[in-house]
Scaffold this motif. Structure first.
Motif, PDB file in Angstrom:
ATOM      1  N   THR A   8       0.828  -1.199   0.000  1.00  0.00           N
ATOM      2  CA  THR A   8       0.000   0.000   0.000  1.00  0.00           C
ATOM      3  C   THR A   8       0.865   1.253   0.000  1.00  0.00           C
ATOM      4  O   THR A   8       1.714   1.440   0.864  1.00  0.00           O
ATOM      5  CB  THR A   8      -0.916   0.016   1.245  1.00  0.00           C
ATOM      6  N   GLY A   9       0.637   2.137  -0.981  1.00  0.00           N
ATOM      7  CA  GLY A   9       1.313   3.415  -1.011  1.00  0.00           C
ATOM      8  C   GLY A   9       0.679   4.363  -0.010  1.00  0.00           C
ATOM      9  O   GLY A   9      -0.492   4.229   0.341  1.00  0.00           O
ATOM     10  N   CYS A  10       1.438   5.329   0.451  1.00  0.00           N
ATOM     11  CA  CYS A  10       0.958   6.265   1.465  1.00  0.00           C
ATOM     12  C   CYS A  10      -0.116   7.193   0.895  1.00  0.00           C
ATOM     13  O   CYS A  10       0.051   7.766  -0.185  1.00  0.00           O
ATOM     14  CB  CYS A  10       2.112   7.093   2.011  1.00  0.00           C
ATOM     15  N   PHE A  11      -1.208   7.337   1.635  1.00  0.00           N
ATOM     16  CA  PHE A  11      -2.301   8.209   1.220  1.00  0.00           C
ATOM     17  C   PHE A  11      -2.006   9.675   1.524  1.00  0.00           C
ATOM     18  O   PHE A  11      -2.630  10.557   0.962  1.00  0.00           O
ATOM     19  CB  PHE A  11      -3.598   7.802   1.921  1.00  0.00           C
ATOM     20  N   GLU A  12      -1.068   9.949   2.417  1.00  0.00           N
ATOM     21  CA  GLU A  12      -0.751  11.319   2.811  1.00  0.00           C
ATOM     22  C   GLU A  12       0.313  11.942   1.899  1.00  0.00           C
ATOM     23  O   GLU A  12       0.071  12.952   1.273  1.00  0.00           O
ATOM     24  CB  GLU A  12      -0.268  11.362   4.266  1.00  0.00           C
ATOM     25  N   CYS A  13       1.492  11.334   1.863  1.00  0.00           N
ATOM     26  CA  CYS A  13       2.596  11.937   1.102  1.00  0.00           C
ATOM     27  C   CYS A  13       2.696  11.399  -0.326  1.00  0.00           C
ATOM     28  O   CYS A  13       3.375  11.985  -1.156  1.00  0.00           O
ATOM     29  CB  CYS A  13       3.919  11.740   1.830  1.00  0.00           C
ATOM     30  N   GLU A  14       2.062  10.271  -0.590  1.00  0.00           N
ATOM     31  CA  GLU A  14       2.035   9.626  -1.904  1.00  0.00           C
ATOM     32  C   GLU A  14       3.411   9.157  -2.387  1.00  0.00           C
ATOM     33  O   GLU A  14       3.556   8.742  -3.526  1.00  0.00           O
ATOM     34  CB  GLU A  14       1.376  10.530  -2.949  1.00  0.00           C
ATOM     35  N   ASN A  15       4.433   9.253  -1.543  1.00  0.00           N
ATOM     36  CA  ASN A  15       5.776   8.812  -1.928  1.00  0.00           C
ATOM     37  C   ASN A  15       6.230   7.580  -1.160  1.00  0.00           C
ATOM     38  O   ASN A  15       6.985   6.777  -1.686  1.00  0.00           O
ATOM     39  CB  ASN A  15       6.797   9.937  -1.707  1.00  0.00           C
ATOM     40  N   GLY A  16       5.797   7.456   0.075  1.00  0.00           N
ATOM     41  CA  GLY A  16       6.229   6.357   0.918  1.00  0.00           C
ATOM     42  C   GLY A  16       5.316   5.156   0.811  1.00  0.00           C
ATOM     43  O   GLY A  16       4.333   5.141   0.063  1.00  0.00           O
ATOM     44  N   HIS A  17       5.667   4.134   1.574  1.00  0.00           N
ATOM     45  CA  HIS A  17       4.866   2.914   1.660  1.00  0.00           C
ATOM     46  C   HIS A  17       4.651   2.573   3.126  1.00  0.00           C
ATOM     47  O   HIS A  17       5.492   2.885   3.979  1.00  0.00           O
ATOM     48  CB  HIS A  17       5.571   1.759   0.949  1.00  0.00           C
ATOM     49  N   TYR A  18       3.533   1.941   3.391  1.00  0.00           N
ATOM     50  CA  TYR A  18       3.212   1.551   4.763  1.00  0.00           C
ATOM     51  C   TYR A  18       3.944   0.271   5.135  1.00  0.00           C
ATOM     52  O   TYR A  18       4.078  -0.640   4.330  1.00  0.00           O
ATOM     53  CB  TYR A  18       1.704   1.356   4.925  1.00  0.00           C
ATOM     54  N   TYR A  19       4.418   0.246   6.372  1.00  0.00           N
ATOM     55  CA  TYR A  19       5.068  -0.924   6.942  1.00  0.00           C
ATOM     56  C   TYR A  19       4.342  -1.292   8.224  1.00  0.00           C
ATOM     57  O   TYR A  19       3.851  -0.419   8.934  1.00  0.00           O
ATOM     58  CB  TYR A  19       6.534  -0.618   7.289  1.00  0.00           C
ATOM     59  N   ASP A  20       4.274  -2.588   8.501  1.00  0.00           N
ATOM     60  CA  ASP A  20       3.729  -3.032   9.769  1.00  0.00           C
ATOM     61  C   ASP A  20       4.767  -2.771  10.854  1.00  0.00           C
ATOM     62  O   ASP A  20       5.926  -3.170  10.713  1.00  0.00           O
ATOM     63  CB  ASP A  20       3.412  -4.527   9.741  1.00  0.00           C
ATOM     64  N   VAL A  21       4.371  -2.073  11.894  1.00  0.00           N
ATOM     65  CA  VAL A  21       5.252  -1.809  13.027  1.00  0.00           C
ATOM     66  C   VAL A  21       4.471  -2.039  14.320  1.00  0.00           C
ATOM     67  O   VAL A  21       3.253  -1.917  14.348  1.00  0.00           O
ATOM     68  CB  VAL A  21       5.840  -0.377  13.010  1.00  0.00           C
ATOM     69  N   THR A  37      -1.248   2.429  25.185  1.00  0.00           N
ATOM     70  CA  THR A  37      -1.536   1.025  24.923  1.00  0.00           C
ATOM     71  C   THR A  37      -0.269   0.423  24.334  1.00  0.00           C
ATOM     72  O   THR A  37       0.203   0.852  23.285  1.00  0.00           O
ATOM     73  CB  THR A  37      -2.718   0.867  23.947  1.00  0.00           C
ATOM     74  N   ARG A  38       0.292  -0.533  25.013  1.00  0.00           N
ATOM     75  CA  ARG A  38       1.578  -1.118  24.610  1.00  0.00           C
ATOM     76  C   ARG A  38       1.399  -2.243  23.588  1.00  0.00           C
ATOM     77  O   ARG A  38       0.443  -2.991  23.641  1.00  0.00           O
ATOM     78  CB  ARG A  38       2.318  -1.631  25.824  1.00  0.00           C
ATOM     79  N   GLY A  39       2.339  -2.318  22.650  1.00  0.00           N
ATOM     80  CA  GLY A  39       2.384  -3.427  21.699  1.00  0.00           C
ATOM     81  C   GLY A  39       1.286  -3.432  20.658  1.00  0.00           C
ATOM     82  O   GLY A  39       0.770  -4.490  20.319  1.00  0.00           O
ATOM     83  N   VAL A  40       0.950  -2.262  20.115  1.00  0.00           N
ATOM     84  CA  VAL A  40      -0.098  -2.172  19.105  1.00  0.00           C
ATOM     85  C   VAL A  40       0.527  -2.279  17.714  1.00  0.00           C
ATOM     86  O   VAL A  40       1.445  -1.535  17.372  1.00  0.00           O
ATOM     87  CB  VAL A  40      -0.871  -0.836  19.219  1.00  0.00           C
ATOM     88  N   LYS A  41       0.009  -3.206  16.906  1.00  0.00           N
ATOM     89  CA  LYS A  41       0.504  -3.365  15.534  1.00  0.00           C
ATOM     90  C   LYS A  41      -0.288  -2.431  14.628  1.00  0.00           C
ATOM     91  O   LYS A  41      -1.504  -2.520  14.524  1.00  0.00           O
ATOM     92  CB  LYS A  41       0.334  -4.800  15.066  1.00  0.00           C
ATOM     93  N   ILE A  42       0.427  -1.503  13.992  1.00  0.00           N
ATOM     94  CA  ILE A  42      -0.189  -0.545  13.071  1.00  0.00           C
ATOM     95  C   ILE A  42       0.590  -0.548  11.760  1.00  0.00           C
ATOM     96  O   ILE A  42       1.620  -1.213  11.644  1.00  0.00           O
ATOM     97  CB  ILE A  42      -0.212   0.888  13.656  1.00  0.00           C
ATOM     98  N   GLN A  43       0.100   0.215  10.785  1.00  0.00           N
ATOM     99  CA  GLN A  43       0.825   0.426   9.542  1.00  0.00           C
ATOM    100  C   GLN A  43       1.293   1.878   9.549  1.00  0.00           C
ATOM    101  O   GLN A  43       0.504   2.788   9.822  1.00  0.00           O
ATOM    102  CB  GLN A  43      -0.066   0.162   8.328  1.00  0.00           C
TER     103      GLN A  43
END
Length: 84
Positions: A8-21, A37-43
Motif C-alpha cells: 500500500t502506497g501512502c495516502f498522505e505523502c504519496e511517496n512512501g509505503h506503509y510498513y507493519d510496526v 496502549t503497549r504493543g499495538v501493531k499498526i501500519q
C-alpha cells in the motif's frame, strides 16, 4: 520491533509505503486524561510517518481505554429504541 513492508502506497505523502510496526500507542482523551496502549501493531509510512490502524489495533486500544476508564465509551453507544 517487527517491520514488514506492505504494497500500500501512502495516502498522505504519496511517496512512501506503509510498513507493519509494533508501537506503544498514546491516546489523549477528554478531561485531560491520557493512556498508553503497549504493543499495538499498526501500519506506518516510511517517509512521512502517517499511521493507519486496522480493526484489531482499534479494538486493542479501545479495550485498554475501557479497562482503565470504565464507561468511557458509554456516551457513544447506540441505545435501543423502546418498542411500542
Amino acid at each position: 520491533m517487527a517491520i514488514v513492508p506492505t504494497k500500500t502506497g501512502c495516502f498522505e505523502c504519496e511517496n512512501g509505503h506503509y510498513y507493519d510496526v509494533v508501537i506503544d500507542y498514546f491516546s489523549h482523551l477528554s478531561q485531560d486524561r491520557s493512556i498508553v496502549t503497549r504493543g499495538v501493531k499498526i501500519q506506518q509510512c516510511d517517509r512521512c510517518g502517517s499511521e493507519m490502524l486496522d480493526a484489531d489495533a482499534s479494538r486493542q486500544i479501545e479495550d485498554n481505554i475501557e479497562r482503565h476508564f470504565p464507561g468511557y465509551y458509554d456516551k457513544w453507544k447506540i441505545k435501543a429504541k423502546p418498542r411500542l
